[in-house]
Scaffold this motif. Structure first.
Motif, PDB file in Angstrom:
ATOM      1  N   LEU A 137       0.799  -1.157  -0.005  1.00  0.00           N
ATOM      2  CA  LEU A 137      -0.044   0.091  -0.095  1.00  0.00           C
ATOM      3  C   LEU A 137       0.807   1.141   0.096  1.00  0.00           C
ATOM      4  O   LEU A 137       0.361   2.211  -0.305  1.00  0.00           O
ATOM      5  N   SER A 138       2.022   1.075   0.470  1.00  0.00           N
ATOM      6  CA  SER A 138       3.065   2.470   0.471  1.00  0.00           C
ATOM      7  C   SER A 138       2.757   3.141  -0.880  1.00  0.00           C
ATOM      8  O   SER A 138       3.075   4.313  -0.830  1.00  0.00           O
ATOM      9  N   ALA A 139       2.868   2.319  -1.876  1.00  0.00           N
ATOM     10  CA  ALA A 139       2.950   2.914  -3.124  1.00  0.00           C
ATOM     11  C   ALA A 139       1.756   3.834  -3.467  1.00  0.00           C
ATOM     12  O   ALA A 139       1.895   4.687  -4.272  1.00  0.00           O
ATOM     13  N   PHE A 140       0.693   3.644  -2.774  1.00  0.00           N
ATOM     14  CA  PHE A 140      -0.375   4.545  -2.822  1.00  0.00           C
ATOM     15  C   PHE A 140      -0.385   5.732  -1.919  1.00  0.00           C
ATOM     16  O   PHE A 140      -1.323   6.340  -1.604  1.00  0.00           O
ATOM     17  N   SER A 141       0.741   5.841  -1.116  1.00  0.00           N
ATOM     18  CA  SER A 141       0.740   6.919   0.041  1.00  0.00           C
ATOM     19  C   SER A 141       0.937   8.040  -0.807  1.00  0.00           C
ATOM     20  O   SER A 141       1.997   8.287  -1.860  1.00  0.00           O
ATOM     21  N   PRO A 142       0.425   9.452  -0.272  1.00  0.00           N
ATOM     22  CA  PRO A 142       0.645  10.709  -1.076  1.00  0.00           C
ATOM     23  C   PRO A 142       2.257  10.921  -0.816  1.00  0.00           C
ATOM     24  O   PRO A 142       2.599  11.814  -1.440  1.00  0.00           O
ATOM     25  N   LYS A 143       2.836  10.488   0.188  1.00  0.00           N
ATOM     26  CA  LYS A 143       4.265  10.675   0.351  1.00  0.00           C
ATOM     27  C   LYS A 143       5.282   9.924  -0.663  1.00  0.00           C
ATOM     28  O   LYS A 143       6.458  10.263  -0.417  1.00  0.00           O
ATOM     29  N   GLY A 198       7.057   8.696  -3.719  1.00  0.00           N
ATOM     30  CA  GLY A 198       7.598   9.089  -4.794  1.00  0.00           C
ATOM     31  C   GLY A 198       7.197   8.629  -5.947  1.00  0.00           C
ATOM     32  O   GLY A 198       6.763   7.456  -6.225  1.00  0.00           O
ATOM     33  N   ASN A 199       7.384   9.142  -7.355  1.00  0.00           N
ATOM     34  CA  ASN A 199       6.998   8.567  -8.445  1.00  0.00           C
ATOM     35  C   ASN A 199       7.534   7.240  -8.790  1.00  0.00           C
ATOM     36  O   ASN A 199       7.070   6.278  -9.358  1.00  0.00           O
ATOM     37  N   THR A 200       9.019   6.977  -8.210  1.00  0.00           N
ATOM     38  CA  THR A 200       9.514   5.947  -8.696  1.00  0.00           C
ATOM     39  C   THR A 200       8.934   4.807  -7.916  1.00  0.00           C
ATOM     40  O   THR A 200       8.921   3.532  -8.494  1.00  0.00           O
ATOM     41  N   ARG A 201       8.649   4.737  -6.847  1.00  0.00           N
ATOM     42  CA  ARG A 201       7.880   3.937  -6.031  1.00  0.00           C
ATOM     43  C   ARG A 201       6.577   3.305  -6.834  1.00  0.00           C
ATOM     44  O   ARG A 201       6.197   2.263  -6.889  1.00  0.00           O
ATOM     45  N   LYS A 202       5.838   4.553  -7.238  1.00  0.00           N
ATOM     46  CA  LYS A 202       4.725   4.281  -7.853  1.00  0.00           C
ATOM     47  C   LYS A 202       4.814   3.610  -9.307  1.00  0.00           C
ATOM     48  O   LYS A 202       4.325   2.536  -9.566  1.00  0.00           O
ATOM     49  N   SER A 220       5.967  12.425 -15.246  1.00  0.00           N
ATOM     50  CA  SER A 220       4.716  12.398 -14.923  1.00  0.00           C
ATOM     51  C   SER A 220       4.360  12.664 -13.494  1.00  0.00           C
ATOM     52  O   SER A 220       5.102  12.195 -12.596  1.00  0.00           O
ATOM     53  N   ASN A 221       3.275  13.434 -13.339  1.00  0.00           N
ATOM     54  CA  ASN A 221       2.819  13.509 -11.919  1.00  0.00           C
ATOM     55  C   ASN A 221       1.618  12.441 -11.806  1.00  0.00           C
ATOM     56  O   ASN A 221       0.379  12.433 -11.871  1.00  0.00           O
ATOM     57  N   LEU A 222       2.049  11.251 -11.088  1.00  0.00           N
ATOM     58  CA  LEU A 222       1.168  10.186 -11.091  1.00  0.00           C
ATOM     59  C   LEU A 222       0.375  10.334  -9.779  1.00  0.00           C
ATOM     60  O   LEU A 222       0.770  10.710  -8.775  1.00  0.00           O
ATOM     61  N   ARG A 223      -0.924  10.163  -9.787  1.00  0.00           N
ATOM     62  CA  ARG A 223      -2.042  10.171  -8.895  1.00  0.00           C
ATOM     63  C   ARG A 223      -2.383   8.785  -8.568  1.00  0.00           C
ATOM     64  O   ARG A 223      -3.334   8.439  -9.286  1.00  0.00           O
TER      65      ARG A 223
END
Length: 175
Positions: free
Chosen positions: A83-89, A91-95, A164-167
């Motif tokens: 779930l940490s990939a979905f944290s607002p904190k 970074g893009n690399t994690r996402k 990209s600004n991944l949301r």
């Protein structure tokens, strides 16, 4: 932390925070633990595919079958790390790493034309023919400097998506 019905100690919370690179606060981890225990209906200490599919938002996701391969059998610590990939904190690399894993369903470290085509099929459903999907994908790869025979690595995903600004965010309710 083995028994899902036990309470988390301060040490457990800090260990989970370390495991997820401090992307969740202690209060968020406690909230996630409550949710984990709700999903872990048999108190086995991990969440099965069926338990994940009991979450309507997860079950309705067109990529749920791909995601299930990634989440089936997660213990609490790994659940939070996922779930940490979905944290607002995060970074893009994690996402991007998570997105890459969704495409790399055979976990061989590379994404082929067919891997991308399968995801496109999951996302578009009956609204496109296989021929249309292939045409779109060939054109998209061409514009990005790749061919149908190219294999994309994580670094390629980072190059393509990096600016990209991944949301991708999930709000963790904190009481």
């Amino acid at each position: 932390m083995g028994n899902a019905s036990s309470m988390l100690t301060q040490y457990d919370i800090e260990e989970v925070q370390d495991h997820c690179n401090h992307l969740f606060s202690q209060q968020e981890i406690l909230s996630l633990y409550e949710r984990f225990c709700q999903l872990d209906r048999n108190a086995k200490g991990f969440i099965s595919s069926d338990e994940f599919l009991s979450v309507p938002e997860f079950a309705m996701n067109p990529l749920s079958q791909r995601l299930l391969k990634m989440v089936d059998g997660l213990n609490f610590k790994d659940f939070v790390a996922f779930l940490s990939a979905f944290s607002p904190k995060a970074g893009n690399t994690r996402k991007i790493e998570l997105i890459f894993k969704v495409y790399d369903s055979d976990c061989n470290g590379k994404v082929s034309f067919n891997d991308i085509l399968e995801v496109l099929r999951d996302l578009s459903g009956p609204f496109m023919t296989d021929e249309q999907r292939e045409q779109v994908l060939i054109q998209l790869l061409k514009e990005a400097g790749y061919t149908k025979d190219s294999y994309l690595l994580l670094d390629d995903f980072i190059k393509v998506f990096g600016s990209s600004n991944l949301r991708m965010e999930v709000e963790v309710p904190v009481d």
